[in-house]
Design a protein around this motif. Sequence first.
Motif, mmCIF file in Angstrom:
data_model
loop_
_atom_site.group_PDB
_atom_site.id
_atom_site.type_symbol
_atom_site.label_atom_id
_atom_site.label_comp_id
_atom_site.label_asym_id
_atom_site.label_seq_id
_atom_site.Cartn_x
_atom_site.Cartn_y
_atom_site.Cartn_z
ATOM 1 N N GLU A 216 -68.386 56.219 48.403
ATOM 2 C CA GLU A 216 -67.726 57.208 48.818
ATOM 3 C C GLU A 216 -68.375 57.973 50.004
ATOM 4 N N LEU A 217 -69.616 58.943 49.647
ATOM 5 C CA LEU A 217 -70.220 59.390 50.788
ATOM 6 C C LEU A 217 -71.068 58.463 51.690
ATOM 7 N N ALA A 218 -71.474 57.125 51.238
ATOM 8 C CA ALA A 218 -71.976 56.024 51.821
ATOM 9 C C ALA A 218 -70.760 54.957 52.248
ATOM 10 N N GLY A 219 -71.068 54.066 52.918
ATOM 11 C CA GLY A 219 -69.785 53.326 53.423
ATOM 12 C C GLY A 219 -70.011 51.966 52.505
ATOM 13 N N PRO A 220 -69.377 50.974 53.099
ATOM 14 C CA PRO A 220 -68.938 49.802 52.556
ATOM 15 C C PRO A 220 -70.271 48.836 52.000
ATOM 16 N N SER A 221 -71.592 49.298 52.559
ATOM 17 C CA SER A 221 -72.613 48.465 52.387
ATOM 18 C C SER A 221 -73.345 49.108 50.789
ATOM 19 N N SER A 222 -72.791 50.200 50.494
ATOM 20 C CA SER A 222 -73.378 50.778 49.391
ATOM 21 C C SER A 222 -72.480 50.283 47.855
ATOM 22 N N VAL A 223 -71.126 49.788 48.434
ATOM 23 C CA VAL A 223 -70.476 48.989 47.124
ATOM 24 C C VAL A 223 -71.054 47.752 47.174
ATOM 25 N N ARG A 224 -71.331 47.016 48.213
ATOM 26 C CA ARG A 224 -72.042 45.916 48.359
ATOM 27 C C ARG A 224 -73.562 45.703 47.453
ATOM 28 N N ASP A 225 -74.288 46.832 47.639
ATOM 29 C CA ASP A 225 -75.571 46.985 47.117
ATOM 30 C C ASP A 225 -75.243 47.139 45.530
ATOM 31 N N CYS A 226 -74.216 47.786 44.920
ATOM 32 C CA CYS A 226 -73.682 47.850 43.725
ATOM 33 C C CYS A 226 -73.564 46.515 42.965
ATOM 34 N N LEU A 227 -72.659 45.667 43.904
ATOM 35 C CA LEU A 227 -72.513 44.577 43.276
ATOM 36 C C LEU A 227 -73.631 43.357 43.333
ATOM 37 N N ASP A 228 -74.491 43.619 44.432
ATOM 38 C CA ASP A 228 -75.400 42.539 44.622
ATOM 39 C C ASP A 228 -76.705 42.833 43.871
ATOM 40 N N ASP A 229 -77.158 44.083 43.854
ATOM 41 C CA ASP A 229 -78.402 44.445 43.094
ATOM 42 C C ASP A 229 -78.209 45.048 41.594
ATOM 43 N N LEU A 230 -76.900 45.526 41.196
ATOM 44 C CA LEU A 230 -76.865 46.176 39.895
ATOM 45 C C LEU A 230 -75.802 45.581 39.243
ATOM 46 N N HIS A 231 -75.213 44.368 39.822
ATOM 47 C CA HIS A 231 -74.085 43.318 39.150
ATOM 48 C C HIS A 231 -72.973 44.448 38.459
ATOM 49 N N ALA A 232 -72.468 45.261 39.271
ATOM 50 C CA ALA A 232 -71.440 46.263 38.879
ATOM 51 C C ALA A 232 -70.200 45.431 38.173
ATOM 52 N N ALA A 233 -69.781 45.816 37.048
ATOM 53 C CA ALA A 233 -68.330 45.407 36.646
ATOM 54 C C ALA A 233 -67.329 46.460 37.076
ATOM 55 N N ARG A 234 -67.744 47.804 37.152
ATOM 56 C CA ARG A 234 -67.015 48.948 37.833
ATOM 57 C C ARG A 234 -67.751 49.511 38.805
ATOM 58 N N VAL A 235 -67.141 50.136 40.019
ATOM 59 C CA VAL A 235 -67.860 50.957 41.010
ATOM 60 C C VAL A 235 -67.164 52.335 41.030
ATOM 61 N N GLY A 236 -67.923 53.246 40.643
ATOM 62 C CA GLY A 236 -67.575 54.710 40.986
ATOM 63 C C GLY A 236 -67.360 55.139 42.253
ATOM 64 N N HIS A 237 -65.833 55.474 42.460
ATOM 65 C CA HIS A 237 -65.126 55.699 43.775
ATOM 66 C C HIS A 237 -65.045 54.402 44.313
ATOM 67 N N GLY A 238 -65.816 53.688 45.338
ATOM 68 C CA GLY A 238 -65.623 52.517 45.979
ATOM 69 C C GLY A 238 -64.552 52.323 47.287
ATOM 70 N N VAL A 239 -63.950 53.825 47.482
ATOM 71 C CA VAL A 239 -62.703 53.664 48.251
ATOM 72 C C VAL A 239 -63.179 53.396 49.973
ATOM 73 N N ARG A 240 -64.684 53.233 50.078
ATOM 74 C CA ARG A 240 -65.208 53.022 51.666
ATOM 75 C C ARG A 240 -65.028 51.537 51.917
ATOM 76 N N ALA A 241 -64.614 50.492 50.654
ATOM 77 C CA ALA A 241 -64.764 49.614 50.591
ATOM 78 C C ALA A 241 -63.484 48.869 51.642
ATOM 79 N N ALA A 242 -62.509 49.819 51.677
ATOM 80 C CA ALA A 242 -61.318 49.619 52.597
ATOM 81 C C ALA A 242 -61.697 49.364 53.972
ATOM 82 N N GLU A 243 -62.974 49.732 54.487
ATOM 83 C CA GLU A 243 -63.352 49.427 55.826
ATOM 84 C C GLU A 243 -63.832 48.029 55.875
ATOM 85 N N ASP A 244 -63.784 47.420 54.997
ATOM 86 C CA ASP A 244 -64.384 46.102 55.198
ATOM 87 C C ASP A 244 -63.600 44.839 54.520
#
Length: 352
Positions: A216-244
Amino acid sequence: MERMHVNPRAGVVRDGTRDLAELPKAHLHLHFTGSMRSSTLLELADKYGVRLPDALTSGEPPRLRATDERGWFRFQRLYDAARACLRAPEDIQRLVREAAEEDVRDGSGWLEIQVDPTSYAPALGGLIPALEIILDAVASASRDTGLGMRVLVAANRMKHPLDARTLARLAVRFADQGVVGFGLSNDERRGMARDFDRAFAIAREGGLLAAPHGGELAGPSSVRDCLDDLHAARVGHGVRAAEDPVLLRRLADSGVTCEVCPASNVALGVYPKQADVPLRTLFEAGVPMALGADDPLLFGARLTAQYEIARRDHGFTDAELAELARQSVRGSAAPADVREKLLARVDDWLAY
């Protein structure tokens, strides 16, 4: 005269559009203090002699822009001022009961409310008593309103990762008493996701769903970090993923649900206006979404309003809105029988 059709299952239909407050849905992104009614905040502030900032007493949602440090500090200051009015178990009980009532009014059949119990521990006798009081309030509100309701314990990324590990262990300890997930909140531009990997490993090993904030406040890389580092099943917000586009495909292929909160995206200055929030981009890419209200105390819009935004500003049809509701249910931690009943009710809403 405008024709209105009343359906006991689907409510009132105006001009061929169904009542979105009657659309069965799950609510997966609602913060604890931020769920409070404005009227309740004013009463509690008067009770305890708390002088609130003018932005919380005007009757209108405060004007916020959190895309820079000063704006985020102002948002956090308002949130902290509201939280200072929650001082006793009865205040917690009231907040949770009213949050449940608001969700029922908005057609929600399942609510996962997010809380960092360390924020309430000083007033409630410590960390464990605070979580016990919160869970007791959730159980009572669920019984009284009929709303399925559970808790997602969230660590604060502005604090030390060791604090997050303590919270993860606590969350696992109470997994059979209403805790279903573990999150990571606050300014996602601060603190690396990988610093919290051990806390999330503890939570996942204890059977909890991983749902950190990102994108949200950070870009797509923060979503990737949630997936890669925290193995997220859900991402709070995640809208900036639309840029990638590559990230969009990854989210769609893996079925990771993004908890999208359109009203707060605009209120915090992430997008200039509602039409700019990339709901359509995410939806058409096949990314599962669960629309959420985030902090209605500060943003002025509860759950149904998020679906109204999708209809009004993004042209979502009733069939698409029903699919959004289904995605919220599928992304939840609700038991299988609760999910099946909610999904059947969505079909009933659409069939009318």
